[in-house]
Design an enzyme around this catalytic site. Structure first.
Site, PDB file in Angstrom:
ATOM      1  N   HIS A 151       0.753  -1.065   0.002  1.00  0.00           N
ATOM      2  CA  HIS A 151      -0.078  -0.004   0.137  1.00  0.00           C
ATOM      3  C   HIS A 151       0.774   1.229   0.036  1.00  0.00           C
ATOM      4  O   HIS A 151       1.279   1.785   0.958  1.00  0.00           O
ATOM      5  CB  HIS A 151      -0.902  -0.002   1.213  1.00  0.00           C
ATOM      6  N   HIS A 156       2.024   5.072  -1.547  1.00  0.00           N
ATOM      7  CA  HIS A 156       1.582   6.319  -2.332  1.00  0.00           C
ATOM      8  C   HIS A 156       2.941   6.894  -2.854  1.00  0.00           C
ATOM      9  O   HIS A 156       3.718   7.115  -1.869  1.00  0.00           O
ATOM     10  CB  HIS A 156       0.934   7.419  -1.595  1.00  0.00           C
ATOM     11  N   HIS A 160     -10.397   3.883  -5.627  1.00  0.00           N
ATOM     12  CA  HIS A 160     -10.350   4.836  -4.417  1.00  0.00           C
ATOM     13  C   HIS A 160     -11.516   5.782  -4.352  1.00  0.00           C
ATOM     14  O   HIS A 160     -12.183   6.366  -5.316  1.00  0.00           O
ATOM     15  CB  HIS A 160      -8.961   5.629  -4.357  1.00  0.00           C
ATOM     16  N   HIS A 200     -10.591   1.162  -1.721  1.00  0.00           N
ATOM     17  CA  HIS A 200     -10.962   2.101  -0.625  1.00  0.00           C
ATOM     18  C   HIS A 200     -12.253   2.686  -0.979  1.00  0.00           C
ATOM     19  O   HIS A 200     -12.659   3.319  -1.791  1.00  0.00           O
ATOM     20  CB  HIS A 200      -9.747   3.196  -0.791  1.00  0.00           C
ATOM     21  N   HIS A 203      -7.219  -0.722   4.458  1.00  0.00           N
ATOM     22  CA  HIS A 203      -7.409  -0.566   5.697  1.00  0.00           C
ATOM     23  C   HIS A 203      -8.883  -0.648   6.058  1.00  0.00           C
ATOM     24  O   HIS A 203      -9.884   0.148   6.011  1.00  0.00           O
ATOM     25  CB  HIS A 203      -7.321   1.073   5.811  1.00  0.00           C
ATOM     26  N   HIS A 244      -6.446  14.407   2.510  1.00  0.00           N
ATOM     27  CA  HIS A 244      -7.501  14.029   1.857  1.00  0.00           C
ATOM     28  C   HIS A 244      -8.045  15.448   1.322  1.00  0.00           C
ATOM     29  O   HIS A 244      -9.020  15.668   1.070  1.00  0.00           O
ATOM     30  CB  HIS A 244      -8.783  13.221   2.513  1.00  0.00           C
ATOM     31  N   ASP A 248       0.570   2.606   3.646  1.00  0.00           N
ATOM     32  CA  ASP A 248      -0.144   3.851   3.194  1.00  0.00           C
ATOM     33  C   ASP A 248       0.880   4.972   3.306  1.00  0.00           C
ATOM     34  O   ASP A 248       0.480   6.287   3.814  1.00  0.00           O
ATOM     35  CB  ASP A 248      -1.401   4.127   4.044  1.00  0.00           C
TER      36      ASP A 248
END
EC number: 3.5.1.5
Length: 569
Positions: free
Chosen positions: A136, A138, A221, A248, A274, A322, A362
């Site tokens: 996971h 990014h 996502h 997600h 998650h 976010h 993440d």
């Protein structure tokens, strides 16, 4: 003439043997050596006056005749397959044999031949594990790769294009052009990589294009719109092209509730990121899907384990990741809906039961890329302290719990993503992506990390000193992390369609391309030592979680092992 020596003396010379126990770092986790593949009195060890010398433990066998490239002697292997002692022979970048090393002309029972072309790594008193797999990622900053590698992670899978705002929030590399640029960039690093494409589309053409362009997985996502239509479309393409789908889900329940998402999935294989929900997903009950047979549930590491600081840090973390605004009440409500002490506490216990199967980071997007391994073992230790020994344990040790937890960041993500034929465990034929640990620093700071049998980083002292041990000792890149060794030591995982299309040649890639396979039609039953399927219920008002009717709750930890005492400087 046989002789007897005290166990303590034997362990000091050759490492622990059958029946000996070892503490992992400063945790309460105690492992016991289950078996020993070396032969008493015939152990091999390198050094002045030791065994691996010409005509003694070293034979005259050439490399062409079968001598190993490297032998790791007397290592204590900690793996999902067991906890045992053995010599490990490496050849052509892979694990060639596990057993007894030496000279077959002078020693009995030798199945790992040491010759003049064999290098020796002293594994006595050390723990050997498979390199970690963080599924996971990014890809926000390339510096993540160093942090991951020096923590013991040797494979990273995820999406992104750098610090673009789409990447700051989502693990998606959108489109074949970006996928190509990222593969070209990742060609230069001593790490195995896989790229996940953006899976949010209601028509298949763009998804097919990304998979043919090099994506080895697709990511759905919520920030791109994880609607039932997008879920169905993405899974249909994945089934056709044999890549995994990670999801997600919709925190705000705008396009449906968890039941609608489950209906859209239609029993197909999916990797749920998650799954507790703090990292995102249907509030408050996304955690229920960890009881579904087709769902491969994972955690991200900020909620691992539940501590007195977990809730407080998550709110600010979520606002940044976010792209939310504290001055907008709806944004604050969105953030607060995702952070629930009850579900985070239950997540600890579900990991200990083997109902949650994978742990990942993440990275920089509500996760710490260098702490996958640390937080896995902190969770295991917290559960040992709070729940005692697992009922599955067969001795006065924590072997089953340790095997369960190491599977969460090695073999299980490898199975989920179709690369278990290459990585994820210490088994003959797999890549020699390995970590050697001093038991006192297990899970915290690896002594040495190998990629395809080449040392890429290690604890190293002052390089101007007369010996390699003077302070400051810290993890530094080694020769395997430089030059053309990088492209020979690491690989890029792509779809079968991309490999068939020769994208390596099209993009000018120098690393070997490995096609993922077997990602569809698998389920929780295939995830090793983490295949529990409890029926999960969540109270919509109190957020209490029950598994098969039993309330799942635990206290937050106030102090953790593997923490400040290891990072004073």
């Amino acid at each position: 003439m046989p002789t007897k020596i005290p166990r303590t003396n034997y362990a000091a010379m050759f490492g622990p043997t059958t029946g000996d126990k070892v503490r992992l770092a400063d945790t309460d986790l105690i492992i016991e050596v289950e078996r020993d593949h070396t032969i008493y009195g015939e152990e091999v060890k390198f050094g002045g006056g030791k065994v691996i010398r010409d005509g003694m433990g070293q034979s005259q066998v050439t490399r062409a005749q079968g001598a190993m490239d490297t032998v790791i002697t007397n290592a204590l292997i900690v793996d999902h397959t067991g906890i045992y002692k053995a010599d490990v022979g490496l050849r052509d970048g892979r694990i060639a044999r596990i057993g007894k090393a030496g000279n077959p002309d002078t020693q009995p029972g030798v199945d790992i031949i040491i010759g003049p072309s064999t290098e020796a790594i002293a594994g006595e008193g050390k723990i050997l594990t498979a390199g970690g797999f963080d599924s996971h990622i990014h890809f926000i900053a390339p510096q993540q790769i160093d942090d991951a590698l020096h923590s013991g992670v040797t494979t990273m899978l995820g999406g992104g294009t750098g610090p673009a705002h789409g990447t700051l929030a989502t693990t998606c590399t959108p489109g074949s052009w970006h996928i190509g640029r990222m593969l070209q960039a990742l060609d230069a690093f001593p790490m195995n990589f896989g790229i996940s494409g953006k899976g949010n589309a209601s028509q298949p053409a763009a998804l097919v294009e990304m998979i043919e362009g090099g994506a080895c997985a697709m990511k759905l996502h919520e920030d791109w719109g994880t609607t039932p239509g997008a879920i169905d479309c993405c899974l249909s393409v994945a089934d056709d092209m044999d890549v995994q789908v990670m999801i997600h889900t919709d925190t705000l329940n705008e396009s449906g509730f968890v039941e609608n998402t489950v209906a859209a999935i239609k029993g197909r294989t999916i990797h749920a990121f998650h799954t507790e929900g703090a990292g995102g997903g249907h509030a408050p009950d996304i955690i229920k899907i960890c009881g579904d047979a087709n769902v491969l549930p994972s955690s991200t590491n900020p909620t691992r384990p539940f501590t007195v600081n977990t809730l407080e840090e998550h709110l600010d973390m979520l606002m940044v990741c976010h792209h939310l605004d504290k001055s907008i009440p709806e944004d604050v409500a969105f953030a607060e809906s995702r952070i629930r002490r009850e579900t985070i506490a239950a997540e600890d216990i579900l990991h200990d039961m083997g109902a949650f199967s994978i742990i990942a980071s993440d990275s920089q997007a509500m996760g710490r890329v260098g702490e996958v391994i640390i937080r896995t073992w902190q969770t295991a230790d917290k559960m040992k302290k709070q729940r005692g020994a697992l009922t599955e344990e067969t001795g006065d040790n924590d072997n089953m719990r340790v095997r369960r937890y190491i599977a969460k960041y090695t073999i299980n993500p490898a199975i989920a993503h179709g690369i278990a034929h290459e990585i994820g465990s210490i088994e003959v034929g797999k890549r020699a992506d390995l970590c050697l640990w001093n038991p006192a620093f297990f899970g915290v700071k690896p002594e040495m990390v190998l990629m395809a049998g080449t040392i890429v980083c290690a604890q190293m002292g002052d390089t101007n000193a007369s010996i390699p041990t003077p302070q400051p000792v810290y993890s530094r890149p080694m020769f395997g992390a430089f030059g053309r060794s990088v492209e020979r030591s690491a690989v890029l995982f792509v779809s079968g369609a991309a490999k068939s299309a020769n994208i390596g040649e099209t993009l000018g890639l120098r690393k070997e391309l490995i096609a993922v396979k077997g990602t569809r039609g698998i389920g929780k039953k295939d995830l090793i030592l983490n295949d529990a399927l409890p029926h999960i219920e969540v109270n919509p008002e109190t957020y209490e979680v029950r598994a098969d009717g039993e309330l799942l709750t635990c206290q937050p930890a106030e102090v953790l092992p593997m923490a400040q005492r290891y990072f004073l400087f």
